[in-house]
Design a protein around this motif. Structure first.
Motif, mmCIF file in Angstrom:
data_model
loop_
_atom_site.group_PDB
_atom_site.id
_atom_site.type_symbol
_atom_site.label_atom_id
_atom_site.label_comp_id
_atom_site.label_asym_id
_atom_site.label_seq_id
_atom_site.Cartn_x
_atom_site.Cartn_y
_atom_site.Cartn_z
ATOM 1 N N ALA B 168 48.111 44.438 30.336
ATOM 2 C CA ALA B 168 47.421 43.296 29.734
ATOM 3 C C ALA B 168 48.039 41.948 30.132
ATOM 4 O O ALA B 168 47.333 41.001 30.477
ATOM 5 N N LYS B 169 49.351 41.864 30.146
ATOM 6 C CA LYS B 169 50.022 40.596 30.399
ATOM 7 C C LYS B 169 49.815 40.177 31.854
ATOM 8 O O LYS B 169 49.468 39.030 32.157
ATOM 9 N N LEU B 170 50.027 41.138 32.743
ATOM 10 C CA LEU B 170 49.875 40.884 34.172
ATOM 11 C C LEU B 170 48.435 40.502 34.484
ATOM 12 O O LEU B 170 48.158 39.709 35.371
ATOM 13 N N ARG B 171 47.506 41.092 33.717
ATOM 14 C CA ARG B 171 46.092 40.862 33.981
ATOM 15 C C ARG B 171 45.741 39.387 33.804
ATOM 16 O O ARG B 171 45.002 38.823 34.596
ATOM 17 N N THR B 172 46.290 38.771 32.756
ATOM 18 C CA THR B 172 45.986 37.373 32.514
ATOM 19 C C THR B 172 46.483 36.502 33.655
ATOM 20 O O THR B 172 45.759 35.635 34.148
ATOM 21 N N ALA B 174 47.174 37.479 36.724
ATOM 22 C CA ALA B 174 46.449 37.825 37.949
ATOM 23 C C ALA B 174 45.071 37.182 37.950
ATOM 24 O O ALA B 174 44.560 36.764 38.987
ATOM 25 N N ARG B 175 44.483 37.052 36.745
ATOM 26 C CA ARG B 175 43.172 36.419 36.625
ATOM 27 C C ARG B 175 43.259 34.953 37.028
ATOM 28 O O ARG B 175 42.430 34.443 37.784
ATOM 29 N N GLU B 176 44.307 34.305 36.531
ATOM 30 C CA GLU B 176 44.518 32.899 36.903
ATOM 31 C C GLU B 176 44.683 32.745 38.404
ATOM 32 O O GLU B 176 44.126 31.840 39.018
ATOM 33 N N GLU B 177 45.479 33.680 38.982
ATOM 34 C CA GLU B 177 45.704 33.618 40.427
ATOM 35 C C GLU B 177 44.401 33.757 41.197
ATOM 36 O O GLU B 177 44.169 33.039 42.170
ATOM 37 N N LEU B 178 43.554 34.679 40.725
ATOM 38 C CA LEU B 178 42.256 34.882 41.375
ATOM 39 C C LEU B 178 41.428 33.602 41.322
ATOM 40 O O LEU B 178 40.798 33.214 42.302
ATOM 41 N N GLU B 179 41.474 32.960 40.164
ATOM 42 C CA GLU B 179 40.710 31.732 39.984
ATOM 43 C C GLU B 179 41.161 30.673 40.980
ATOM 44 O O GLU B 179 40.354 30.056 41.667
ATOM 45 N N GLN B 180 42.492 30.483 41.042
ATOM 46 C CA GLN B 180 43.040 29.482 41.963
ATOM 47 C C GLN B 180 42.712 29.844 43.396
ATOM 48 O O GLN B 180 42.348 28.988 44.203
ATOM 49 N N PHE B 181 42.841 31.140 43.684
ATOM 50 C CA PHE B 181 42.567 31.636 45.024
ATOM 51 C C PHE B 181 41.133 31.290 45.423
ATOM 52 O O PHE B 181 40.885 30.777 46.509
ATOM 53 N N HIS B 182 40.203 31.520 44.518
ATOM 54 C CA HIS B 182 38.808 31.240 44.837
ATOM 55 C C HIS B 182 38.570 29.758 45.022
ATOM 56 O O HIS B 182 37.832 29.334 45.915
ATOM 57 N N SER B 183 39.215 28.945 44.190
ATOM 58 C CA SER B 183 38.983 27.508 44.329
ATOM 59 C C SER B 183 39.582 26.990 45.640
ATOM 60 O O SER B 183 39.162 25.983 46.170
ATOM 61 N N ARG B 184 40.572 27.706 46.188
ATOM 62 C CA ARG B 184 41.143 27.303 47.472
ATOM 63 C C ARG B 184 40.260 27.730 48.645
ATOM 64 O O ARG B 184 40.000 26.964 49.548
ATOM 65 N N VAL B 185 39.823 29.007 48.643
ATOM 66 C CA VAL B 185 39.101 29.494 49.821
ATOM 67 C C VAL B 185 37.604 29.251 49.736
ATOM 68 O O VAL B 185 36.917 29.206 50.754
ATOM 69 N N HIS B 194 33.848 45.263 33.603
ATOM 70 C CA HIS B 194 33.232 45.628 32.326
ATOM 71 C C HIS B 194 33.851 44.811 31.201
ATOM 72 O O HIS B 194 33.520 44.974 30.042
ATOM 73 N N ASP B 195 34.766 43.905 31.596
ATOM 74 C CA ASP B 195 35.523 43.138 30.611
ATOM 75 C C ASP B 195 34.881 41.756 30.438
ATOM 76 O O ASP B 195 34.896 40.932 31.355
ATOM 77 N N GLN B 196 34.308 41.524 29.259
ATOM 78 C CA GLN B 196 33.577 40.272 29.072
ATOM 79 C C GLN B 196 34.481 39.043 29.146
ATOM 80 O O GLN B 196 34.046 37.977 29.585
ATOM 81 N N VAL B 197 35.748 39.205 28.740
ATOM 82 C CA VAL B 197 36.648 38.049 28.794
ATOM 83 C C VAL B 197 36.866 37.631 30.249
ATOM 84 O O VAL B 197 36.797 36.447 30.599
ATOM 85 N N GLU B 198 37.114 38.621 31.111
ATOM 86 C CA GLU B 198 37.254 38.344 32.541
ATOM 87 C C GLU B 198 36.004 37.667 33.087
ATOM 88 O O GLU B 198 36.080 36.695 33.838
ATOM 89 N N ALA B 199 34.853 38.217 32.695
ATOM 90 C CA ALA B 199 33.591 37.679 33.211
ATOM 91 C C ALA B 199 33.411 36.225 32.799
ATOM 92 O O ALA B 199 33.060 35.368 33.615
ATOM 93 N N MET B 200 33.678 35.936 31.523
ATOM 94 C CA MET B 200 33.500 34.568 31.015
ATOM 95 C C MET B 200 34.487 33.631 31.700
ATOM 96 O O MET B 200 34.148 32.503 32.060
ATOM 97 N N ALA B 201 35.736 34.104 31.869
ATOM 98 C CA ALA B 201 36.770 33.222 32.400
ATOM 99 C C ALA B 201 36.554 32.925 33.885
ATOM 100 O O ALA B 201 36.783 31.809 34.337
#
Lengths: 282, 348
Positions: B168-172, B174-185, B194-201
């Motif tokens: 759970a902790k790593l997931r949060t 890693a989610r942030e990293e994915l977000e930053q990664f996408h905004s860069r590339v 299947h996780d609504q929190v991930e989807a919303m974020a």
């Protein structure tokens, strides 16, 4: 405290007892072959002697007979050649067959796999009669090519079955990833599945080779000339004359033939069989 | 970068059975982060695998960058995919894993080193290049998988639940990293979860799937505030939306809008009698469980989500006056379960 220590020692001792007794039991045939190879006949046939040690001076005479007066080297060469060719044929046919059965044919793949394994269960002692007709029709009798032709009939089902198990244990996502990364399915098979299955392939190589060296019925019935014999037939046929056993030569031949295979087993199986795909997936 | 479009995309695994994916029509926007959200078995992964070319559609079309790729093999689609298991090649080092797509696509060898180092630098894994996958932690493996995906600069990124194997902790993080990664590339990305929190974020837009059918496509705010049907209404939000059958409608309201009546101005409130049963204290908020006391609702269970700063205590078994702001009521047709026109109701 003291009781715990005693218990520990007992458990440890028990372990060693098991390991040592098994090691002795398994190493004993090698020791027996080795010592018999170098014993003089007078030493061998005297029942009053202690059979576990040299009672007379060791001798090289059995080895001389084996290499000079029999075609042992030729037989060993035949066996190595047939073994290598059969291993090659087996790999070329069973690698793609196993992959197809494991991955591509769905429900029928499994049934065909079982059907193939059933053919492996038909014993050569029944099959050699019809097969000898086939071999004669093809004009292969009395040559090692008859064996190169017939041996894959039992090595391929066995190897296909074994490799199928290996391929099934490889996560499908790995191949999906390789295909998305730019390979064809065949490319993924060659560049990914085969290298990952190297432990399974080595197992097939060693098993196939062993099956070839120990096969007796086909080798005995299809080949008559002395110079074309396999080692497994040549040695007992030409070193047992009537009721005279050439024990020293027999044991020398067995030792020299079995050592490389024993070493191969030790080198590869241990190293490759475990833990190879760990880390591919969590 | 490219737009992904599907037209009437359908996948039926067994003839005669309901399809895993049924008549899906959607179009991504340039550089968008699109999330496929749905419970397990909703067809989201099948849909993604069809876009990747790993499953053949039963019918329909897939277009990437305007080109029909329906019958092209995965390698001809210029996409990259990150798998749930990461699917790192276990017999190769991290360097060779990242260089694998370059080699497979016959990029000249001189460029490999520079490209691998660029991808590894982007994800901060330069120091791991000589390791084997089994020597990496979960988070490191994810980064290697991303680096392998980015290295040949694909037109589209497909990600299949890449965070579901992390704790759970790593997931949060890693989610942030994915977000930053996408905004860069800024590559068009399709992400399955299947996780609504991930989807919303993460999502610019969310595609809500159920039984192989697209229920709604919209921004996180749209699917949460304006659900198209009762499935979307209850699948998003935790606890889910309260749904009350009422004549020919189903009336829905979110737990956070069901509050003690005194907190809502009188001209706005739709009042109801809340039969309080028990509560869960979650720190920032309290979840109150109970039912509607009025007979005609047949003791329908409802949930209220009360910020902890609201100081009020309730006796188990007592009946309290609660209310919902009128504009927070959502109406669904009782037969089709689709959204319908709001109307004026009074429950007292």
């Amino acid at each position: 405290m003291a009781r715990g220590r005693v218990r520990e020692l007992l458990v440890e001792g028990g372990r060693w007892a098991v390991v040592v007794s098994f090691s002795v039991a398994l190493a004993f045939p090698f020791y027996w072959m080795l010592i018999t190879t170098f014993k003089q006949d007078a030493d061998l046939y005297n029942t009053a002697n202690n059979p576990f040690i040299f009672n007379l001076k060791p001798t090289l005479v059995h080895l001389q007979v084996l290499f000079r007066d029999t075609m042992y080297l030729r037989w060993a060469g035949n066996t190595a050649l047939v073994g290598a060719l059969v291993v090659l044929i087996t790999l070329v046919l069973s690698l793609p067959a196993a992959y197809a059965l494991a991955r591509l044919t769905g429900k029928w793949g499994e049934r065909m796999g079982i059907a193939m394994f059933l053919t492996y269960l038909v014993p050569p002692t029944l099959l050699f009669i019809p097969l000898s007709r086939v071999v004669a029709l093809l004009g292969l009798q009395d040559t090692i090519w008859s064996l190169v032709f017939v041996y894959p009939s039992f090595t391929i089902p066995f190897s296909t079955w074994l490799l199928m198990g290996f391929f099934k244990s490889i996560p499908r996502e790995l191949e999906d990833a390789a295909m998305v990364d730019g390979l064809t399915r065949f490319g993924a098979f060659v560049r990914l599945v085969v290298p990952i299955s190297i432990s399974g392939i080595l197992t097939v190589v060693i098993f196939t080779f062993t099956l070839v060296t120990q096969e007796f019925v086909y080798a005995l019935t299809f080949i008559a000339p002395e110079r074309n014999q396999m080692v497994g037939v040549g040695v007992p046929t030409f070193l047992i004359r009537g009721d005279v056993y050439f024990w020293g030569e027999l044991m020398a031949a067995c030792l020299i033939t079995s050592l490389p295979i024993a070493l191969l087993y030790n080198l590869f199986l241990d190293r490759f069989i475990a833990g190879f795909t760990v880390g591919a997936i969590k | 970068m490219a737009v992904v479009e599907t037209k009437g995309l359908t996948k039926v695994f067994k003839k005669g059975e309901l399809g895993a994916v049924n008549d899906v029509n959607l179009t991504t926007q340039e550089g968008e982060f699109l999330v496929f959200l749905g419970p397990s078995g909703s067809g989201k992964t099948t849909l993604l695998r069809m876009i990747a070319g790993l499953e053949t559609p039963t019918s329909g079309q897939i277009l990437i960058g305007g080109q029909d790729v329906t019958h092209l093999s995965p390698r001809e689609r210029r996409i990259a995919m990150v798998f749930q298991s990461y699917a790192l090649y276990p017999h190769l080092t991290v360097y060779k894993n990242i260089a694998f797509p370059l080699k497979a696509q016959k990029v000249p060898k001189e460029q490999h080193k520079q490209k691998v180092e660029w991808a590894a630098g982007l994800l901060g894994i330069e120091k791991l290049l000589h390791r084997k996958p089994r020597e990496l932690s979960g988070g490191e493996r994810q980064r290697v998988a991303l680096a392998r995906a980015i290295v040949r600069e694909p037109t589209v990124f497909l990600l299949d639940e890449p965070l579901s194997n992390l704790d759970a902790k790593l997931r949060t993080s890693a989610r942030e990293e994915l977000e930053q990664f996408h905004s860069r590339v800024k590559t068009t990305t399709i992400y399955v979860t299947h996780d609504q929190v991930e989807a919303m974020a993460l999502g610019d837009r969310i595609v809500v799937l159920h039984q192989g059918v697209v229920r709604q496509i919209g921004t996180p705010k749209e699917v949460y505030d304006d659900p198209a049907d009762t499935f979307v209404a209850t699948f998003l939000g935790s606890p889910p939306m309260n749904l009350i059958p009422e004549e020919r409608d189903i009336v829905g309201f979110r737990p956070e809008h069901l509050l003690p009546a005194s907190l809502i101005s009188p001209d706005q409130r739709v009042s109801m009698h809340f039969h309080f049963s028990h509560e869960e204290y979650l720190g920032a908020e309290r979840i109150l469980y109970g039912s509607l006391a009025d007979k005609r609702f047949e003791a329908k269970d409802v949930i209220s989500r009360l910020p902890s700063r609201v100081e009020a205590s309730f006796e188990p078994g007592s009946i309290v006056e609660f209310a919902v702001p009128r504009n927070e009521l959502k109406f669904f047709d009782r037969a089709t379960e689709k959204r319908s026109e709001p109307r004026v109701i009074s429950w007292q």
